[in-house]
Structure formats: structure tokens, C-alpha cells
Write a protein that holds these residues in place. Structure first.
Motif, PDB file in Angstrom:
ATOM      1  N   VAL A   1      81.648  73.395  46.310  1.00 55.16           N
ATOM      2  CA  VAL A   1      80.979  74.182  45.262  1.00 55.16           C
ATOM      3  C   VAL A   1      79.474  73.958  45.308  1.00 55.16           C
ATOM      4  O   VAL A   1      78.682  74.906  45.184  1.00 55.16           O
ATOM      5  CB  VAL A   1      81.543  73.820  43.876  1.00 55.16           C
ATOM      6  CG1 VAL A   1      80.683  74.433  42.769  1.00 55.16           C
ATOM      7  CG2 VAL A   1      82.978  74.297  43.739  1.00 55.16           C
ATOM      8  N   ILE A   2      79.062  72.721  45.499  1.00 59.03           N
ATOM      9  CA  ILE A   2      77.631  72.423  45.594  1.00 59.03           C
ATOM     10  C   ILE A   2      77.007  73.149  46.781  1.00 59.03           C
ATOM     11  O   ILE A   2      75.907  73.709  46.685  1.00 59.03           O
ATOM     12  CB  ILE A   2      77.410  70.905  45.716  1.00 59.03           C
ATOM     13  CG1 ILE A   2      77.847  70.202  44.425  1.00 59.03           C
ATOM     14  CG2 ILE A   2      75.937  70.582  45.998  1.00 59.03           C
ATOM     15  CD1 ILE A   2      77.844  68.694  44.508  1.00 59.03           C
ATOM     16  N   LEU A   3      77.737  73.175  47.897  1.00 57.84           N
ATOM     17  CA  LEU A   3      77.232  73.876  49.085  1.00 57.84           C
ATOM     18  C   LEU A   3      77.035  75.362  48.819  1.00 57.84           C
ATOM     19  O   LEU A   3      75.964  75.911  49.091  1.00 57.84           O
ATOM     20  CB  LEU A   3      78.194  73.683  50.255  1.00 57.84           C
ATOM     21  CG  LEU A   3      77.869  74.559  51.478  1.00 57.84           C
ATOM     22  CD1 LEU A   3      76.669  74.004  52.232  1.00 57.84           C
ATOM     23  CD2 LEU A   3      79.063  74.691  52.404  1.00 57.84           C
ATOM     24  N   VAL A   4      78.063  76.039  48.286  1.00 62.80           N
ATOM     25  CA  VAL A   4      77.957  77.482  48.118  1.00 62.80           C
ATOM     26  C   VAL A   4      76.892  77.846  47.085  1.00 62.80           C
ATOM     27  O   VAL A   4      76.182  78.849  47.237  1.00 62.80           O
ATOM     28  CB  VAL A   4      79.321  78.109  47.737  1.00 62.80           C
ATOM     29  CG1 VAL A   4      80.342  77.895  48.846  1.00 62.80           C
ATOM     30  CG2 VAL A   4      79.853  77.580  46.425  1.00 62.80           C
ATOM     31  N   MET A   5      76.744  77.030  46.040  1.00 61.07           N
ATOM     32  CA  MET A   5      75.704  77.320  45.054  1.00 61.07           C
ATOM     33  C   MET A   5      74.310  77.125  45.639  1.00 61.07           C
ATOM     34  O   MET A   5      73.398  77.925  45.387  1.00 61.07           O
ATOM     35  CB  MET A   5      75.893  76.446  43.816  1.00 61.07           C
ATOM     36  CG  MET A   5      77.108  76.822  42.977  1.00 61.07           C
ATOM     37  SD  MET A   5      77.143  76.006  41.365  1.00 61.07           S
ATOM     38  CE  MET A   5      75.802  76.855  40.513  1.00 61.07           C
ATOM     39  N   SER A   6      74.136  76.080  46.442  1.00 61.87           N
ATOM     40  CA  SER A   6      72.820  75.846  47.042  1.00 61.87           C
ATOM     41  C   SER A   6      72.479  76.948  48.042  1.00 61.87           C
ATOM     42  O   SER A   6      71.331  77.402  48.116  1.00 61.87           O
ATOM     43  CB  SER A   6      72.780  74.480  47.730  1.00 61.87           C
ATOM     44  OG  SER A   6      73.642  74.457  48.856  1.00 61.87           O
TER      45      SER A   6
END
Length: 206
Positions: free
Chosen positions: A24-29
């Protein structure tokens, strides 16, 4: 499959999805860096990664990972290194017009690959499927129909969850036109990926 079992499974998956992790952190960043048009390659990468992790689990790798601390550590540190690599690229990325959306196939492929690798190489995810899926499968019934229903439910809920997170971050990105603000979006996204790397590094073999 009983409807009660399916509801219990779907509820557990929703809780699993809502809690932000490295994926989730990856896709948001990435969405903060590229805008909401990055949704398709990111969602496709996450789903492909989850399918790979589930396939590995069903093929027995999850059990091997659960028993082998050495293999668990190898996969964990590969994932950490990749998150830090993507974090550096995001943190130091230049802000220009070409960055507003993934216009080229190479841009889309890069985001798909990042989402896929981070999701598929998460050893906790592979072990999770080994421990999680069997709880909702009845040995008295045919295996194939049950696993198809469970996997399809998981994929749909993950797709909706990742799409929401990505659209939200992408919308924030596209509403802010300041070049300086977009630069700080990159800084924030890169820092978040460093944090995801730290979270992954803290995972312990159980």
C-alpha cells in the motif's frame, strides 16, 4: 461453500487489506509521483504479485519459508533492498511535465514491475496464505471450487482496496499544481518507501 464461511473469509480479507503495509505504501507513493493515471499498472502489478504469492504458497514454498529461517531472511532482504532502491528513485526524481502520468509503455512497465516485485517477494505474504486459506477450506468438499471462490474473492477485494488508495493519492497529486509541492510529494513518497523498507526489515521469522 457455506455463505457463513465466505462472509467470514471476506471480512478477514477486508481487515487484511485495510491495514497499510509495504504494498500500500508503494502504490500510494507511486501515485503521488505519477498521478491517478498510474492506477492500472499499479493495481495490475499488485494482483499479479498476490497471485504469484498464492501460487507459491499452494505449491509448497510457503511451508518451506515457514520452516527455513535462512530462506525467509534471503527473500526479506531482497524485498528491503528493492524498496530502498525504489524509494531513492522516487525521492530524487525530477519534477517535469512527463512525470504527470505514465505516458510511455516503459513508465507503465516500471510501475507494474515495482508493484509486482514488492508484493510477490514479501515472505510474510507467502507464509500468510499457507496459514490463512486452509482455515476456510472444508476437506469434505471438492478443493478446486472452494479455492477458486476464495482466490477470486481475495483478488476482487484487493483490487478495490488498492484502486481506492491509488486514486486517492493520485487525486491529491493532480489537484496540486505547484512544482514545489510536487517535489515534496516525491520526497514524501520516497521517505514512505524507506519506511516500508524498515518495516519489512523488522519482520521476524516465526
Amino acid at each position: 461453500m457455506n455463505i457463513e464461511v465466505w462472509i467470514a473469509f471476506a471480512s478477514a480479507v477486508l481487515v487484511f487489506c485495510i491495514i497499510p503495509g509495504p504494498t500500500v505504501i508503494l502504490v500510494m507513493s507511486q501515485a503521488l509521483s505519477h498521478g491517478k493515471k498510474s492506477v492500472f499498472p499499479l493495481v495490475a502489478g499488485v494482483l499479479a504479485g498476490d497471485l504469484t504469492a498464492m501460487t507459491f504458497s499452494l505449491a509448497g514454498l510457503g511451508g518451506i519459508l515457514a520452516a527455513s529461517s535462512e530462506l525467509f531472511l534471503i527473500l526479506k532482504w531482497i524485498g528491503v533492498a528493492y524498496l530502498i532502491y525504489i524509494g531513492c528513485k522516487t525521492f530524487f526524481a525530477k519534477v517535469d511535465d512527463a512525470q504527470e502520468s505514465p505516458k510511455t509503455s516503459s513508465d507503465k512497465w516500471s510501475m507494474f514491475r515495482s508493484a509486482y516485485l514488492v508484493t510477490a517477494l514479501n515472505p510474510k505474504g507467502i507464509v500468510f496464505f499457507v496459514a490463512f486459506l486452509p482455515q476456510f477450506i472444508s476437506p469434505a468438499k471438492d478443493f478446486i471450487p472452494q479455492i477458486v471462490i476464495l482466490v477470486a474473492t481475495f483478488i476482487v477485494l484487493v483490487a478495490l482496496n488498492i484502486t481506492f488508495y491509488t486514486l486517492f493519492a493520485g487525486q491529491v497529486r493532480e489537484r496540486v499544481q505547484s512544482r514545489n509541492a510536487k517535489k515534496w510529494f516525491n520526497r514524501f513518497g520516497g521517505s514512505a518507501l524507506f519506511g516500508a523498507g524498515a518495516i519489512t526489515a523488522s519482520l521476524k521469522h516465526s
